[in-house]
Scaffold this active site. Structure first.
Site, PDB file in Angstrom:
ATOM      1  N   THR A 256       0.966  -1.304  -0.116  1.00 29.96           N
ATOM      2  CA  THR A 256       0.044  -0.090  -0.007  1.00 29.96           C
ATOM      3  C   THR A 256       0.986   1.081  -0.229  1.00 29.96           C
ATOM      4  O   THR A 256       1.644   1.430   1.099  1.00 29.96           O
ATOM      5  CB  THR A 256      -0.913  -0.121   1.302  1.00 29.96           C
TER       6      THR A 256
ATOM      7  N   PHE B 207     -19.032  -4.154   8.472  1.00 31.48           N
ATOM      8  CA  PHE B 207     -18.113  -2.862   9.074  1.00 31.48           C
ATOM      9  C   PHE B 207     -19.156  -2.037  10.108  1.00 31.48           C
ATOM     10  O   PHE B 207     -18.796  -0.776   9.987  1.00 31.48           O
ATOM     11  CB  PHE B 207     -17.395  -2.248   8.004  1.00 31.48           C
TER      12      PHE B 207
ATOM     13  N   CYS C 116      -2.866  -1.914   9.041  1.00 32.01           N
ATOM     14  CA  CYS C 116      -3.413  -1.262   7.767  1.00 32.01           C
ATOM     15  C   CYS C 116      -4.033   0.045   8.033  1.00 32.01           C
ATOM     16  O   CYS C 116      -3.537   1.031   7.603  1.00 32.01           O
ATOM     17  CB  CYS C 116      -4.319  -2.186   6.758  1.00 32.01           C
TER      18      CYS C 116
HETATM   19  P1  NAD Z   1       5.071  -7.608   6.902  1.00 32.69           P
HETATM   20  O1  NAD Z   1       5.600  -6.527   7.782  1.00 32.69           O
HETATM   21  O2  NAD Z   1       4.226  -8.464   7.216  1.00 32.69           O
HETATM   22  O3  NAD Z   1       5.957  -8.137   5.934  1.00 32.69           O
HETATM   23  C1  NAD Z   1       6.817  -7.258   5.124  1.00 32.69           C
HETATM   24  C2  NAD Z   1       8.177  -8.112   4.734  1.00 32.69           C
HETATM   25  O4  NAD Z   1       8.978  -7.621   3.837  1.00 32.69           O
HETATM   26  C3  NAD Z   1       8.865  -8.672   5.896  1.00 32.69           C
HETATM   27  O5  NAD Z   1       9.380 -10.174   6.095  1.00 32.69           O
HETATM   28  C4  NAD Z   1      10.236  -7.907   5.648  1.00 32.69           C
HETATM   29  O6  NAD Z   1      11.471  -8.560   6.283  1.00 32.69           O
HETATM   30  C5  NAD Z   1      10.298  -7.766   4.146  1.00 32.69           C
HETATM   31  N1  NAD Z   1      11.395  -6.986   3.473  1.00 32.69           N
HETATM   32  C6  NAD Z   1      11.480  -5.714   4.238  1.00 32.69           C
HETATM   33  N2  NAD Z   1      12.382  -5.155   3.156  1.00 32.69           N
HETATM   34  C7  NAD Z   1      12.837  -5.946   2.089  1.00 32.69           C
HETATM   35  C8  NAD Z   1      13.636  -5.993   1.102  1.00 32.69           C
HETATM   36  N3  NAD Z   1      14.234  -5.018   0.683  1.00 32.69           N
HETATM   37  N4  NAD Z   1      13.662  -7.198   0.260  1.00 32.69           N
HETATM   38  C9  NAD Z   1      12.736  -8.169   0.494  1.00 32.69           C
HETATM   39  N5  NAD Z   1      12.048  -8.356   1.818  1.00 32.69           N
HETATM   40  C10 NAD Z   1      11.854  -7.244   2.551  1.00 32.69           C
HETATM   41  O7  NAD Z   1       3.786  -6.603   5.969  1.00 32.69           O
HETATM   42  P2  NAD Z   1       2.695  -6.843   5.323  1.00 32.69           P
HETATM   43  O8  NAD Z   1       1.546  -6.977   6.541  1.00 32.69           O
HETATM   44  O9  NAD Z   1       2.576  -8.080   4.604  1.00 32.69           O
HETATM   45  O10 NAD Z   1       2.167  -5.593   4.457  1.00 32.69           O
HETATM   46  C11 NAD Z   1       3.109  -5.514   3.197  1.00 32.69           C
HETATM   47  C12 NAD Z   1       2.407  -4.137   2.446  1.00 32.69           C
HETATM   48  O11 NAD Z   1       0.973  -4.675   2.035  1.00 32.69           O
HETATM   49  C13 NAD Z   1       2.196  -3.041   3.248  1.00 32.69           C
HETATM   50  O12 NAD Z   1       2.320  -1.919   2.391  1.00 32.69           O
HETATM   51  C14 NAD Z   1       0.832  -3.264   3.746  1.00 32.69           C
HETATM   52  O13 NAD Z   1       0.109  -2.014   4.009  1.00 32.69           O
HETATM   53  C15 NAD Z   1      -0.068  -3.557   2.621  1.00 32.69           C
HETATM   54  N6  NAD Z   1      -1.208  -4.527   3.000  1.00 32.69           N
HETATM   55  C16 NAD Z   1      -1.138  -5.470   4.203  1.00 32.69           C
HETATM   56  C17 NAD Z   1      -2.302  -6.069   4.508  1.00 32.69           C
HETATM   57  C18 NAD Z   1      -2.379  -6.715   5.794  1.00 32.69           C
HETATM   58  O14 NAD Z   1      -3.470  -7.275   6.019  1.00 32.69           O
HETATM   59  N7  NAD Z   1      -1.260  -7.131   6.233  1.00 32.69           N
HETATM   60  C19 NAD Z   1      -3.379  -6.112   3.485  1.00 32.69           C
HETATM   61  C20 NAD Z   1      -3.344  -5.438   2.360  1.00 32.69           C
HETATM   62  C21 NAD Z   1      -2.153  -4.582   1.867  1.00 32.69           C
END
Ligand code: NAD
Length: 443
Positions: free
Chosen positions: A121, A256, A267
């Site tokens: 995001t 919701f 998020c």
């Molecule tokens: P998270 O923190 O669970 O995972 C992120 C991962 O990226 C970690 O394992 C980290 O070590 C890795 N990382 C960081 N830098 C890196 C690099 N240079 N190379 C490779 N890996 C790297 O994050 P998440 O919850 O999966 O969210 C990821 C994105 O998706 C965010 O932008 C979030 O807003 C969005 N998002 C999350 C959700 C949710 O429910 N968690 C839903 C929709 C969108």
């Protein structure tokens, strides 16, 4: 299709597993070597229903692999999908350091044309930054002839039902103005559009914006309902009756509009703040979003205030049973969870917490470590023993039909503070318990 996923978190791991399940060849890369090592041993770092089996089966079948090797990662995928975190910076804006670090790696290592898919995001304009970062790296290497495209493909999965959401998405937003890229994205996601077309193609900026707009309206619904619950409580109405009454209108709907303890998780809080920050950056006053956030911050303290009032500000030495640590059911995620605001306020006031959560106990332990005023119990019943009150924070299914008699006998004071309105006040009263919930009169 060969695909690389950067970032093996909630989004990256689930998407990778689902894409492997339909037959794609997925290489996942992360900078967290321990996580990669554990995944290679079949150990799944997060709790998400259905995920463990999916990852293990596809790993065994060789369709999903895990590495820290970025050179191999960039080489592997025709599509390079980035799902790294976008945590808030100190000022609330989205921190793009991980996103741009991935772009740098791609620009440094690519040797053939690539499609870069931005799943994180990210604020409007980030794909342009990814594009210019890669272009600069290529220029520095004297490899400007290498072509690439950057696509916005935001993720809409919900933690707790992430596998199902990715297997059967409501929509797949793809931001691109290239026909060639669109064709490739259609090929990638074709297995998910068999029933009907799920893909909505638009320009990059609109796709980036769509994700924020979606989270903003969902957070708005939650804060709206919490505001209504505050009014209902003071006006002698029952918000649960009101909820059913308004939800029956298809223009409003039942989703919701549950009153509660405010939104948490990884998020909504950060995305609302980032959107407010983006608006500030262009001198636009995002009045509604600021109100949504303000209401949410207050709502997170509401259970503590009720408890504090009930015990007349004398919480020192009191013991509270707490059911639910995760920010919502079916996840172990405690990022910005209302349970944290509540526990921290209780500790500040000198109270002890006896907590139970079906999945988030380990996460809680790793956040707070060992402390005398936090006791974690193996069952919800055990957490009740000798407590001065029960506080319900997360609406796990297994909390919905407890033994009220056991509750009454186990608690020192037979009183429940329910932040999720799980029970019928009349039923609770019949069992000789006092009941305080959200947006309803105490019973
Ligand atoms: P998270 O923190 O669970 O995972 C992120 C991962 O990226 C970690 O394992 C980290 O070590 C890795 N990382 C960081 N830098 C890196 C690099 N240079 N190379 C490779 N890996 C790297 O994050 P998440 O919850 O999966 O969210 C990821 C994105 O998706 C965010 O932008 C979030 O807003 C969005 N998002 C999350 C959700 C949710 O429910 N968690 C839903 C929709 C969108």
């Amino acid at each position: 299709m060969n695909l690389t996923v950067f970032g093996i978190g909630y989004v990256g791991l689930v998407q990778a597993a689902v894409l492997a399940e339909v037959g794609h060849n997925v290489l996942c890369v992360d900078i967290d070597a321990e996580k990669v090592e554990r995944l290679n041993q079949g150990l799944i770092p997060i709790y998400e229903p259905g995920l463990e089996g999916l990852v293990r089966e596809n790993h065994a079948a060789g369709r999903i692999k895990f590495t820290t090797d970025t050179i191999q990662a960039v080489k592997h995928g025709r599509i390079l999908m980035s799902a790294v975190g976008t945590p808030p910076s100190e000022d609330g804006s989205a921190d793009l350091k991980y996103v741009l670090a991935v772009a740098e790696v791609i620009g440094r290592e690519m040797e053939e044309p690539k499609i870069v898919v931005s799943k994180s995001t990210v604020p409007v304009g980030t794909c342009d930054k990814i594009r210019s970062t890669i272009a600069e790296m290529l220029k520095a290497r004297g490899r400007e002839e290498l072509t690439f495209d950057v696509v916005s493909n935001p993720e809409f999965l919900k933690e707790g039902s992430a596998v199902g959401d990715c297997m059967k998405p409501d929509r797949i937003i793809v931001g691109t103005s290239s026909d060639e890229t669109e064709t490739l994205m259609r090929e990638l996601y074709a297995p998910f559009s068999r029933n009907h077309e799920k893909m909505i193609v638009m320009d990059v900026r609109s796709a980036e914006f769509t994700k924020y707009a979606a989270n903003c309206i969902l957070a708005t619904k939650i804060s709206f309902m919490n505001e209504m619950s505050g009014l209902a409580e003071r006006l002698g109405a029952d918000i649960e009756e009101v909820r059913k009454g308004i939800g029956s209108d298809p223009r409003i709907g039942y989703d919701f509009i549950y009153p509660g303890l405010g939104y948490g998780g990884s998020c909504f809080p950060k995305d609302i703040r980032a959107m407010i920050k983006t608006a500030e950056g262009i001198s636009f006053d995002a009045k509604m979003l600021k109100a949504v956030e303000e209401r949410n911050a207050e709502q997170k303290s509401i259970l503590f205030e009720k408890v504090n009032r009930y015990f007349k500000g004398n919480l020192k030495g009191k013991v509270f049973a707490l059911w639910g640590l995760a920010f919502k059911p079916n996840t172990d995620d405690m990022r910005e969870a209302p349970s944290r605001t509540l526990m921290e306020a209780l500790w500040q006031a000198g109270a002890t917490v006896q907590a139970f959560d079906p999945e988030a106990m380990q996460e809680c332990q790793s956040i707070y470590g060992q402390r005398d005023d936090l006791l974690l119990y193996g069952t919800k019943e055990a957490a009740l023993r000798g407590a001065d009150a029960l506080l319900i924070v997360t609406e796990w299914k297994s909390f919905r039909a407890p033994s009220f008699d056991l509750m009454r006998d186990a608690l020192t004071t037979p009183v429940i503070f329910d932040g999720r309105n799980l029970y019928d006040p009349k039923v609770i009263a019949r069992h000789g318990l006092e009941y305080h919930s959200i947006g309803r009169k105490a019973a």
